[in-house]
Scaffold this active site. Structure first.
Site, mmCIF file in Angstrom:
data_model
loop_
_atom_site.group_PDB
_atom_site.id
_atom_site.type_symbol
_atom_site.label_atom_id
_atom_site.label_comp_id
_atom_site.label_asym_id
_atom_site.label_seq_id
_atom_site.Cartn_x
_atom_site.Cartn_y
_atom_site.Cartn_z
ATOM 1 N N LEU A 69 0.830 -1.205 0.000
ATOM 2 C CA LEU A 69 0.000 0.000 0.000
ATOM 3 C C LEU A 69 0.866 1.256 0.000
ATOM 4 O O LEU A 69 1.754 1.403 0.841
ATOM 5 C CB LEU A 69 -0.901 0.024 1.239
ATOM 6 C CG LEU A 69 -1.928 1.160 1.298
ATOM 7 C CD1 LEU A 69 -3.048 0.922 0.283
ATOM 8 C CD2 LEU A 69 -2.504 1.293 2.706
ATOM 9 N N ASN B 29 6.788 3.446 13.312
ATOM 10 C CA ASN B 29 8.114 3.857 13.795
ATOM 11 C C ASN B 29 8.850 4.689 12.738
ATOM 12 O O ASN B 29 10.074 4.595 12.601
ATOM 13 C CB ASN B 29 8.951 2.641 14.225
ATOM 14 C CG ASN B 29 9.348 1.735 13.067
ATOM 15 O OD1 ASN B 29 8.737 1.763 11.996
ATOM 16 N ND2 ASN B 29 10.382 0.926 13.271
ATOM 17 N N ASP C 16 16.925 -1.585 19.655
ATOM 18 C CA ASP C 16 15.977 -2.073 18.650
ATOM 19 C C ASP C 16 14.963 -3.053 19.230
ATOM 20 O O ASP C 16 13.879 -2.663 19.634
ATOM 21 C CB ASP C 16 16.743 -2.689 17.476
ATOM 22 C CG ASP C 16 17.178 -1.646 16.457
ATOM 23 O OD1 ASP C 16 16.521 -0.595 16.364
ATOM 24 O OD2 ASP C 16 18.166 -1.870 15.746
ATOM 25 N N GLN D 98 30.344 -15.129 45.516
ATOM 26 C CA GLN D 98 29.306 -14.424 46.268
ATOM 27 C C GLN D 98 29.894 -13.828 47.545
ATOM 28 O O GLN D 98 30.978 -14.204 48.002
ATOM 29 C CB GLN D 98 28.167 -15.389 46.581
ATOM 30 C CG GLN D 98 27.459 -15.900 45.327
ATOM 31 C CD GLN D 98 26.551 -17.069 45.608
ATOM 32 O OE1 GLN D 98 26.998 -18.213 45.676
ATOM 33 N NE2 GLN D 98 25.271 -16.789 45.786
#
Length: 435
Positions: free
Chosen positions: A73, A97, A173, A277
């Site tokens: 289109l 966008n 993105d 840790q």
């Protein structure tokens, strides 16, 4: 029973490349009907970007447009505007966008779409928040990263390659697409109460910055005390007045690092990541795993703060331990002791791991034809009562007649749209005859 969360939701997808299509593909996988608007004869820019075969759509396009319908289109023509208007009037979500101002110029700004269909939710992706001094910049993935703390805090902290480095993850993105998805789903829920659609604005900058939250935490700490104990620069180097690059440190209060393993000379990914840790019991178990029990009584290592001060010596000794073991062996040795660790896996190793083809993590899609089967990342979360199905991507304009017929256009009108350049490229004029 159809348990698709977005069953009955219609989406008009006016997006291209990665940030928008990643969002609308997820909407399709959750059950929405997604109609992708593509320029006649051209299509999404990624169809022909980085192609593996000039006669096939690229993997870039294929991985972002599964299960959509393609409507060719030209929305700039009078007929194209009329068709897009009809689509929007029956849509639940409209997503675009394009660069700032493009949809306004085309006549389909938020205000105009809201007039056409007050229930329609309008989702937009732009480079920067409207308040930003950079709001009019054309944004690509790296543009978002370099302005949102990602690049300046990524990379090595000394030597020739001490330069701002963009992440391998698509922070600007696909990450933006997932952030917009959250906003659109929230807007759908809100519409249940208000009966009215809203405007969802998502900037690439803000999506990227959201994933750099702990770097803003570090800036606050740096402002207060002038140093960051978890960084490799501590305690022997002077900190700048901004958060520096930290190499492969874990980033929180624990001490993590990437270690060379057996075969690193020829294998770029022969590495393992190992974390110490802070808890005393966790450290005791780690020392048992490595055979470093002497550290339990050594004041240079037997507290978390001491390990921060002497991290270079700790890393050196662990490196000597890992260098003659392969990365999988290291995990087998350390994991039983509760030591957080993992092999560094390449893209190939990950994509060849059959355990990840679980219907969500990685999926195989049969595109048919010359493409055949391709692999992509699936829906990243699981729902107990719904499993997405992953179908092929549309051919350029492959659903044009179907969509137009559904809008009530006759066969004669559809043929006219093709002839006048609305849904198909205008034929090129014949070249003048040679004299």
């Amino acid at each position: 029973m159809n348990t698709a969360p977005l069953q009955g939701i219609k989406v008009v997808d006016f997006t291209s490349v990665q940030s928008g299509p990643s969002c609308t593909q997820m909407l399709a996988w959750l059950g929405a009907e997604v109609i992708k608007i593509e320029r006649p004869g051209v299509g999404d820019a990624t169809r022909k970007e980085l192609q593996f075969n000039p006669d096939c759509p690229s993997y870039y396009f294929l991985q972002l447009n599964s299960d959509k319908k393609s409507l060719a289109l030209d929305a700039a023509t009078p007929d194209g505007k009329a068709i897009l208007t009809k689509l929007i009037q029956g849509a639940d979500i409209f997503v675009e966008n394009l660069h700032p101002g493009a949809m306004d110029k085309l006549g389909f700004s938020w205000e105009e779409v809201h007039k056409l269909n007050p229930r329609c939710i309008y989702g937009t992706i732009k480079g920067f928040p409207l308040s930003s001094r950079f709001k009019d910049l054309k944004a690509y993935e790296p543009i978002a990263q370099v302005t949102a703390c990602a690049a300046t805090t990524t990379g090595w902290y000394e030597g020739e390659y001490n330069i701002p480095t963009q992440s391998g993850a698509a922070l600007g993105d696909s990450n933006t697409g997932m952030h917009l998805l959250i906003g659109l789903l929230a807007a759908l829920q809100q519409r249940e109460r208000t009966g009215e659609g809203c405007f969802v604005y998502q900037s690439m900058h803000n999506a990227c910055l959201n994933l750099c939250r702990i770097k803003t935490r570090d800036q606050l700490t740096l402002n207060k005390i002038g140093y960051l104990t978890q960084y490799p620069q501590y305690p022997n180097q002077k900190f700048p007045d901004y958060v520096p690059r930290s190499g492969n440190t874990e980033g929180s209060g624990v001490l993590g690092w990437t270690y060379k393993c057996k075969g690193w000379e020829t294998d770029d990914n022969a590495y393992a990541y190992i974390i110490f840790q802070r808890g005393a019991k966790d450290f005791e178990k780690a020392c048992q795993a490595f055979g470093f029990e002497d550290w339990l009584t050594n004041p240079d290592f037997n507290t978390a703060d001491a390990r921060d001060r002497n991290k270079a010596a700790l890393i050196k000794r662990v490196q000597e331990w890992t260098i003659d073991k392969d990365k999988y062996e290291i995990v087998k040795l350390l994991a039983p002791y509760g030591v957080p660790c993992a092999p560094v896996l390449s893209t190939r190793e990950t994509m060849e791991d059959e355990s990840l083809y679980d219907g969500n993590t990685l999926v195989r899609i049969n595109q048919g034809g010359e493409v055949g089967e391709f692999v992509t990342v699936g829906c990243p979360f699981t729902l107990s009562n719904y499993q997405p199905t992953y179908g092929p991507c549309p051919t350029l304009g492959g659903n044009t007649d179907e969509v137009l017929s559904g809008l009530g256009y006759t066969a004669e009108q559809i043929a006219t749209f093709k002839a006048n350049g609305t849904t198909a490229p205008m034929p090129k004029p014949d070249a003048p005859a040679a004299k």
